[in-house]
Design an enzyme around this catalytic site. Structure first.
Site, PDB file in Angstrom:
ATOM      1  N   TYR A  20      93.976  30.704  31.452  1.00  0.00           N
ATOM      2  CA  TYR A  20      93.461  29.313  31.389  1.00  0.00           C
ATOM      3  C   TYR A  20      94.333  27.647  31.103  1.00  0.00           C
ATOM      4  O   TYR A  20      93.422  26.795  31.785  1.00  0.00           O
ATOM      5  CB  TYR A  20      92.405  29.967  29.793  1.00  0.00           C
ATOM      6  CG  TYR A  20      93.023  29.884  28.473  1.00  0.00           C
ATOM      7  CD1 TYR A  20      94.080  28.282  27.974  1.00  0.00           C
ATOM      8  CD2 TYR A  20      93.936  30.413  27.891  1.00  0.00           C
ATOM      9  CE1 TYR A  20      94.561  27.917  26.644  1.00  0.00           C
ATOM     10  CE2 TYR A  20      94.208  30.617  26.478  1.00  0.00           C
ATOM     11  CZ  TYR A  20      94.764  29.607  25.592  1.00  0.00           C
ATOM     12  OH  TYR A  20      95.569  29.408  24.603  1.00  0.00           O
ATOM     13  N   LYS A  30     116.785  32.565  31.726  1.00  0.00           N
ATOM     14  CA  LYS A  30     116.688  31.318  31.903  1.00  0.00           C
ATOM     15  C   LYS A  30     115.491  30.732  32.039  1.00  0.00           C
ATOM     16  O   LYS A  30     115.171  29.141  33.001  1.00  0.00           O
ATOM     17  CB  LYS A  30     118.004  30.879  34.053  1.00  0.00           C
ATOM     18  CG  LYS A  30     117.341  31.861  34.356  1.00  0.00           C
ATOM     19  CD  LYS A  30     117.602  31.969  35.845  1.00  0.00           C
ATOM     20  CE  LYS A  30     116.669  33.505  36.237  1.00  0.00           C
ATOM     21  NZ  LYS A  30     117.352  33.521  37.989  1.00  0.00           N
ATOM     22  N   HIS A  82      84.929  36.836  18.643  1.00  0.00           N
ATOM     23  CA  HIS A  82      84.284  37.658  19.399  1.00  0.00           C
ATOM     24  C   HIS A  82      85.237  38.502  19.821  1.00  0.00           C
ATOM     25  O   HIS A  82      83.862  39.079  21.096  1.00  0.00           O
ATOM     26  CB  HIS A  82      84.787  35.842  20.792  1.00  0.00           C
ATOM     27  CG  HIS A  82      86.056  36.139  21.030  1.00  0.00           C
ATOM     28  ND1 HIS A  82      86.732  34.999  20.836  1.00  0.00           N
ATOM     29  CD2 HIS A  82      86.522  36.338  21.956  1.00  0.00           C
ATOM     30  CE1 HIS A  82      87.553  35.216  21.755  1.00  0.00           C
ATOM     31  NE2 HIS A  82      87.008  35.881  22.754  1.00  0.00           N
ATOM     32  N   GLN A 105      77.831  39.379  34.407  1.00  0.00           N
ATOM     33  CA  GLN A 105      76.904  38.397  34.972  1.00  0.00           C
ATOM     34  C   GLN A 105      76.418  37.385  33.626  1.00  0.00           C
ATOM     35  O   GLN A 105      76.454  35.987  34.581  1.00  0.00           O
ATOM     36  CB  GLN A 105      76.542  38.731  35.948  1.00  0.00           C
ATOM     37  CG  GLN A 105      76.286  39.888  37.206  1.00  0.00           C
ATOM     38  CD  GLN A 105      77.632  39.087  38.250  1.00  0.00           C
ATOM     39  OE1 GLN A 105      76.961  37.444  38.406  1.00  0.00           O
ATOM     40  NE2 GLN A 105      78.391  39.444  38.662  1.00  0.00           N
TER      41      GLN A 105
END
Length: 492
Positions: free
Chosen positions: A290, A329, A205, A105
């Site tokens: 993202y 393709k 990170h 959270q």
């Protein structure tokens, strides 16, 4: 041969067969029958469980007694999320357990694009929703491969581990996302335990994500839930980690140990490591999410179709190694992936106003580092930079540090200077770009350097063959090899 005659019922016949029973046909229970059926059990008939029976029913099942939930039970306990990018997402109940923790959270308070929110008003999305989206795409891809290629022997446990890795891959992000580990932490080499060789490693990170995942499992007793109900071995013990925990962390941060080999899964399943963070070609679900999410919130068009691309993937053996491959393709669609990434770097990620804002926030955090402190679980206080060494303190470090500095009552020269910098941001009195100048590059890797008035040079990113390959930030002396493409000068 003639067709058999169809028999059509008349309305009367239909009505007759659907008639309600007549008064004579209906069976009405007598008062004695009703009373007999509704009788409360007598004291002799009632069964009260003994203390031994209650204790036996409440015992936690052992490893031999563990009950793995059925598909119907898992489906009933799953939860649906409405995501602006992927629509309605249904997540496994164990994933919901991971989401409903303080460690996850926390990501609600970490901006996905850091300082871009000061440039693009719509860039208010956070790491929280990006991680859920990555988890969804990871699950969709691995399930698709499982259906299409049964010979890969992908098990339900593999699917769940891949989803957990997608969900938890960004737990280690600090305030304003990449600003923290790329700009702030390099100024504190004595506490920067996430970095092995900062000039080579782009971002660490991921190491923080492993630390936070271990803390999350221990702090919320998720190991027992995963093992007894779903058969996952996610013991976070550092000396003898569970095989599934090792698999999850390897998908997030790469192979561990000096030999740099994957140990969480056998070599036949090493293609699974290409789903979350693909070190082979950088095409992975993290990037798919993202790019789509950032374009949506920045108001830019996303020309890469990740759904179509996913359906043209297949695991093939290349040079004796199983790899996730794409149909020929789809070459133009693949080009669009890197094209939109390059466009986002030029339009948003490397926007000079965003760079200016993040540099000012970073300068303020450096000044306040020794004065803003967070308590760990043992009561020890940690500075902003030291929080990376203690997950129970790091969990409290979010974008809110901006206002903690701004509204702090600590009165000293460093804090006063830090507040002045943040007040300048609020009044839009930013570090100004004085101009750019093209220089001669002597290498195929051309660097952009940003110069600030404090005589520090920031190595911000590099180009390779006109496509942005990586993103770095490091303070260093001006290079003498002439491998500089552009000089951007800022003034305080």
């Amino acid at each position: 041969m003639s067709n058999p005659r169809s028999v059509m019922l008349t309305e009367e016949q239909i009505e007759a067969q659907s008639e309600v029973p007549t008064e004579e046909q209906s069976v009405v229970p007598t008062e004695e029958q009703i009373e007999a059926q509704s009788e409360v059990p007598t004291e002799e008939q009632s069964v009260v469980p003994t203390e031994e029976q209650i204790e036996a029913q409440s015992e936690v099942p052992t490893e031999e007694q563990s009950v793995v939930l059925t598909e119907e039970q898992i489906e009933a306990q799953s939860k649906v999320f409405n995501d602006p990018i992927h629509g309605h997402i249904k997540l496994h109940p164990l994933l919901v357990k991971f989401i409903d923790t303080p460690q996850f959270q926390r990501l609600r308070n970490i901006k996905q694009l850091g300082g871009n929110y000061f440039v693009y008003p719509g860039a208010s999305h956070n790491r929280f929703e990006h991680c859920i989206g990555t988890c969804h795409l990871a699950g969709e891809l691995v399930k698709l491969l499982k259906r299409k290629q049964s010979g890969l022997n992908i098990e339900d446990k593999d699917v769940l581990c891949v989803q957990i890795a997608g969900l938890c891959h960004d737990l280690g992000h600090g305030p304003f996302s990449h600003m923290f580990d790329l700009k702030f932490l390099p100024s504190f080499p004595d506490v920067r335990k996430w970095t092995v060789s900062y000039c080579i490693k782009i971002s660490q990170h991921e190491k923080g994500s492993e630390d936070m995942l271990r803390y999350m499992i221990n702090d919320n007793n998720l190991q027992e839930e995963a093992e007894t109900k779903y058969g996952l071995r996610i013991s976070p013990d550092k000396t003898a980690p569970g095989k599934d925990f090792q698999f999850i962390t390897e998908m997030i941060k790469g192979p561990s140990g000096n030999d740099k080999t994957y140990k969480g899964r056998d070599v036949d399943k090493h293609f699974l490591y290409e789903i979350i963070s693909n070190e082979r070609n950088k095409v992975d679900v993290d990037k798919w999410d993202y790019l789509a999410r950032d374009c949506h919130h920045l108001g830019l068009k996303n020309s890469f179709d990740h759904i179509r691309f996913m359906h043209h993937l297949k695991v093939l053996e290349v040079d004796g190694v199983r790899q996730i491959c794409v149909r020929d393709k789809e070459a133009s669609n693949l080009y669009e992936l890197f094209h939109i990434r390059s466009k986002l770097h030029l339009s948003a990620y490397q926007h000079r106003t965003k760079i200016s804002v993040e540099t000012m926030i970073c300068d303020a955090m450096k000044l306040a580092n020794n004065h803003i402190k967070y308590c760990g679980r043992d009561g020890t206080e940690y500075t902003i930079a030291q929080c990376v060494n203690e997950p129970s303190a790091f969990i409290k470090l979010t974008d809110h540090v901006f206002h903690e500095i701004l509204h702090s009552k600590i009165d000293c020269n460093a804090m006063r200077d830090a507040k002045k910098i943040l007040e300048r941001i609020q009044k839009r009195n930013l570090y100004q770009c004085m101009g750019t100048k093209k220089l001669t590059g002597t290498s195929d890797e051309v660097n952009i350097i940003i110069y600030f008035a404090n005589n520090k040079y920031y190595f911000f990113h590099k180009f390779r063959k006109n496509l942005i390959k990586s993103h770095r930030c490091h303070t260093f002396e001006p290079p003498n090899d002439g491998a500089v493409d552009k000089l951007i000068v800022f003034s305080e």
